[in-house]
Scaffold this active site. Sequence first.
Site, PDB file in Angstrom:
ATOM      1  N   CYS A 167       0.798  -1.223   0.000  1.00 22.48           N
ATOM      2  CA  CYS A 167       0.000   0.000   0.000  1.00 22.48           C
ATOM      3  C   CYS A 167       0.833   1.277   0.000  1.00 22.48           C
ATOM      4  O   CYS A 167       0.276   2.370   0.022  1.00 22.48           O
ATOM      5  CB  CYS A 167      -0.967  -0.036   1.169  1.00 22.48           C
ATOM      6  SG  CYS A 167      -1.980  -1.529   1.085  1.00 22.48           S
ATOM      7  N   HIS A 295      -2.511   8.110   6.194  1.00 21.97           N
ATOM      8  CA  HIS A 295      -2.808   6.826   5.558  1.00 21.97           C
ATOM      9  C   HIS A 295      -4.191   6.386   6.037  1.00 21.97           C
ATOM     10  O   HIS A 295      -5.014   5.990   5.240  1.00 21.97           O
ATOM     11  CB  HIS A 295      -1.722   5.813   5.904  1.00 21.97           C
ATOM     12  CG  HIS A 295      -1.836   4.551   5.114  1.00 21.97           C
ATOM     13  ND1 HIS A 295      -1.907   4.544   3.745  1.00 21.97           N
ATOM     14  CD2 HIS A 295      -1.907   3.256   5.500  1.00 21.97           C
ATOM     15  CE1 HIS A 295      -2.024   3.290   3.323  1.00 21.97           C
ATOM     16  NE2 HIS A 295      -2.029   2.497   4.369  1.00 21.97           N
ATOM     17  N   LYS A 324      -9.990   8.087   3.247  1.00 21.36           N
ATOM     18  CA  LYS A 324     -10.428   6.728   2.910  1.00 21.36           C
ATOM     19  C   LYS A 324     -11.949   6.578   3.010  1.00 21.36           C
ATOM     20  O   LYS A 324     -12.521   5.690   2.385  1.00 21.36           O
ATOM     21  CB  LYS A 324      -9.747   5.715   3.845  1.00 21.36           C
ATOM     22  CG  LYS A 324      -8.211   5.681   3.787  1.00 21.36           C
ATOM     23  CD  LYS A 324      -7.688   5.025   2.541  1.00 21.36           C
ATOM     24  CE  LYS A 324      -6.231   4.570   2.660  1.00 21.36           C
ATOM     25  NZ  LYS A 324      -5.235   5.673   2.622  1.00 21.36           N
ATOM     26  N   HIS A 329      -9.828   2.086   0.732  1.00 21.95           N
ATOM     27  CA  HIS A 329      -8.374   1.934   0.670  1.00 21.95           C
ATOM     28  C   HIS A 329      -8.012   1.391  -0.705  1.00 21.95           C
ATOM     29  O   HIS A 329      -8.275   0.231  -1.005  1.00 21.95           O
ATOM     30  CB  HIS A 329      -7.902   0.992   1.781  1.00 21.95           C
ATOM     31  CG  HIS A 329      -6.403   0.924   1.894  1.00 21.95           C
ATOM     32  ND1 HIS A 329      -5.559   1.647   1.082  1.00 21.95           N
ATOM     33  CD2 HIS A 329      -5.610   0.216   2.739  1.00 21.95           C
ATOM     34  CE1 HIS A 329      -4.306   1.379   1.417  1.00 21.95           C
ATOM     35  NE2 HIS A 329      -4.317   0.522   2.424  1.00 21.95           N
ATOM     36  N   PHE A 385       1.490   3.722   3.992  1.00 21.16           N
ATOM     37  CA  PHE A 385       2.193   2.635   4.680  1.00 21.16           C
ATOM     38  C   PHE A 385       1.638   1.302   4.174  1.00 21.16           C
ATOM     39  O   PHE A 385       0.494   1.242   3.734  1.00 21.16           O
ATOM     40  CB  PHE A 385       1.974   2.717   6.196  1.00 21.16           C
ATOM     41  CG  PHE A 385       2.226   4.087   6.774  1.00 21.16           C
ATOM     42  CD1 PHE A 385       3.366   4.809   6.432  1.00 21.16           C
ATOM     43  CD2 PHE A 385       1.311   4.668   7.645  1.00 21.16           C
ATOM     44  CE1 PHE A 385       3.592   6.078   6.953  1.00 21.16           C
ATOM     45  CE2 PHE A 385       1.530   5.940   8.167  1.00 21.16           C
ATOM     46  CZ  PHE A 385       2.671   6.646   7.830  1.00 21.16           C
ATOM     47  N   PHE A 387       1.857  -3.403   4.087  1.00 22.95           N
ATOM     48  CA  PHE A 387       2.301  -4.728   4.543  1.00 22.95           C
ATOM     49  C   PHE A 387       3.801  -4.863   4.290  1.00 22.95           C
ATOM     50  O   PHE A 387       4.323  -4.359   3.283  1.00 22.95           O
ATOM     51  CB  PHE A 387       1.609  -5.829   3.736  1.00 22.95           C
ATOM     52  CG  PHE A 387       0.233  -6.190   4.211  1.00 22.95           C
ATOM     53  CD1 PHE A 387      -0.403  -5.479   5.208  1.00 22.95           C
ATOM     54  CD2 PHE A 387      -0.427  -7.269   3.640  1.00 22.95           C
ATOM     55  CE1 PHE A 387      -1.675  -5.841   5.632  1.00 22.95           C
ATOM     56  CE2 PHE A 387      -1.699  -7.637   4.052  1.00 22.95           C
ATOM     57  CZ  PHE A 387      -2.322  -6.919   5.045  1.00 22.95           C
TER      58      PHE A 387
END
Lengths: 401, 266
Positions: A167, A295, A324, A329, A385, A387
Amino acid sequence: MTKTAIKPLAMAACTVTNALGRGVAASLAALRAGISGLRPCDFADTNLPTWIGRVAGLEEESLTGNFAAFDCRNNRLARLGLEQDGFTAAVQHARDRYGADRIGVFMGTSTSGIGATEQAYQQRDPATGRLPANFDYQHTHNVFSVADFTRHWLGLTGVALAVSTACSSSAKAFASAYRHINAGFCDAAVVGGVDSLCLTTLYGFNALGLASTQICRPWDVTRDGLNVGEAAGFALLERAEPGESRIQLLGYGESSDAYHMTAAHPEGAGAVLAMEQALARAGFSAEQVDYINLHGTATRLNDAAEDKAVLRVFGPNTPCSSTKGWTGHTLGAAGITEAVFVWLGLEQGFMPGTLNTGQRDPQLGAGVLLENQERPMHIALSNSFGFGGTNCSLLLGRGAA
Amino acid sequence: MNELSVESIGLMAPGLIGWPASQAVLTGAQPYQADPIPAALGTLLPANERRRTTATVKLALQVAQEAMANDFGAVRHTLGVHTVLASSGGDSEVLDKICTALTQPDRPVSPTQFHHSVHNTPAGYWAIATGYTLPSLSLSAYNGSFAAGLREAAALAWMEQARVLLVAYDLPLPFPLSEQRQIIAPFAVALLLNPLDTAHRLALLRFPRETTGSATALENPALDALRLGNPAARSLPLLCAIVRHRAQRVALPVGEGECLTLEIQP
C-alpha cells in the site's frame, strides 16, 4: 529552506479516477460535498459483508486492437484514468519536448491484474487442470503489466518499472522517479498507481479480519476496519523552474518497520522516520506543514500507530485527515490518489475532513479534522504505509519563492 | 556520479552454490553442472519465521545474507543498507494457492497466504531478520527486472551517497501458471553496491548513456540457457565479466528490445 534541500519536481499534470468518479473534478466535487463513493459490496460474484469503493462502469470497458493483450480490469482502469483531465495529451506534449525515451514510467500496484488469473483458475480444464488458452499472464497478472500498458499507451520508450510495495507502492513511485531524474536516467516521469478490485484482496482482508462490515470510519472510536477500493492516478513530473509557480514534490521519506509482516509498529517508529526524512529532504520544519493526509485505513491498530507517529513529529495541532471514507483503501493506488487530493487541496485552498467519522477516538490525539475546511495551505504531507512494514511520506507544496 | 563499486556478491542457483564456489564455473575453468540448490537457505531468519516462509523468501534472503556476510561479522553497529529487490513475478507459489482457494466453496483464502502475497514480502522478512530500518523498494520489469533493479539501485546509491543491496530473484512457477510463464530454474543474485570506489571492490560499474538492442549472450550454452530461462539470471553476463577481472561492456535487457549498457572495470 535550508541549503541541503533537494531540488523540487513540478507536478505538470495529474489525474485521478476512483469510486468518486472519473477525473479530478469528480473527486473534488465529492470531497467538497461530503459524498462518499463507498457502497455495500456488490463486486461481481462475491458475497461478503463489507463495503467497497468500486469505479462505476468499469465492467463495460474493454481494451481492444493493439492493447487487446492487456485486457483485464486493472489495465481497463489504467486506461480510463489516462483518458481523464487531458493527461495523455499532456504527456504527448512532454514527449515532443523531452523525447519518448527520456520520460520514465513509474507505476505502483499491489495486485496488478491478478483478477485475470482468478478468472482463469475458475475456467481450468477439468481433465488436465490447464488454464484457458486465451489467458495472457504477462500482459494482465504480472506485476509489470500496468507499467508496460501505461508506457505503450503513452508511446514512451525509456525507463519503465512497476513499484510493488503493497500500500505504499505509488507513493514510492514518486521517490523512484525522483532518483531516476536525479541520476540522469530520464528527464521527466509519469508516476502513478493502479489497483483494482479482485477476489484476492476482498477475501484476503476479510480473512485477516481487517475488512469492516460497515462503511469505514478512520480515527472513529468505533472504527473496525477498512473498505477496499480501486483507483487509477497519474502525475507528470519534471524539474521545477526557478520561481516555479506549480505545485511541487518538495521531499519524500521512506523507511522499513523491521517489525512485523502485517502489523504496523505499535509506536509508529517507521512512520516517524518517513515523515522526518520527507521534511529533512525538503528543508522544512514540522511547523511549516499546513495539512497531513493520513494513511488512515480505519483499522484499530494502524490508525493508533499512525496517530502516535504524527503526534511525535507534529504534535496535536497540525490539521490532518484521512480521505479513505470517500474512496476506500485503494491499496497500491492510495499514494497517488492522496497525493492528487493534496494537490487539489493546495490548488483550491481546501482541507478535506474525515468522512463517516462521528466521534474521534479519545485515545488518539492527532489534530484530525472531521469537517471540511476552506483554508489556504502551502505545504502538505501525504502518508502511505503497507504490509511488510514499508512506509513512505510525500511532501508537496509551493517551495520558498 | 555515474560509477558504482561492487563490494560483494551473493549467488544461488542450480550449479551456482554461493559466489566463491561459482567463480570457476563463471570463468569457464569448470564445466557447468546444474547441481541442486541446498535445502537450508535463508538461515538468518529466526526459526519460527523461517517455518512460515516460502522458497521464494528463503532464496532471496540467502543471497542477501551472503552478500552482507562481512557486515554481519563486523563489530560496529550498523543501521544497515538500503535495499532494492527485483523480481519479475514475485511468489507465484503463494499466488497459485490463493487463486486455487478462490475456486473452492466459501473461498478459504488463508490469512498467512494473503499477507505473503505482496511483492515486497522478502523485503519485509529481510528487515525483520536484520532489524534494518533503511528503506527498501521492490519492483518488477518482467524480463528486464534485474537491469531495472540495478538502475534503481544506482540512482539510490548516488542520491543517498550510501551503499545499496540489490537482490534479484525468480523461481519456476507451479502448474498451471508454468505453462504461461516459463522459468526453468530458481536463480537469485545479490550485489552490494557502493557509490564510492572502495579498495576491496570486485568491480567498478559505469552507466554510459547509450542503448543497444542486442543483449550480451554467454558462450557456454548451458549458462546461456539459464540466462534466458530466468529473469534474475539476465545478470549472468555481468557476473561473468566481474569474475574474469577484465574491462568489458555488457548489455542487459531492460525492456522489450532495449538494453542497459554497462562498462565494467576490474
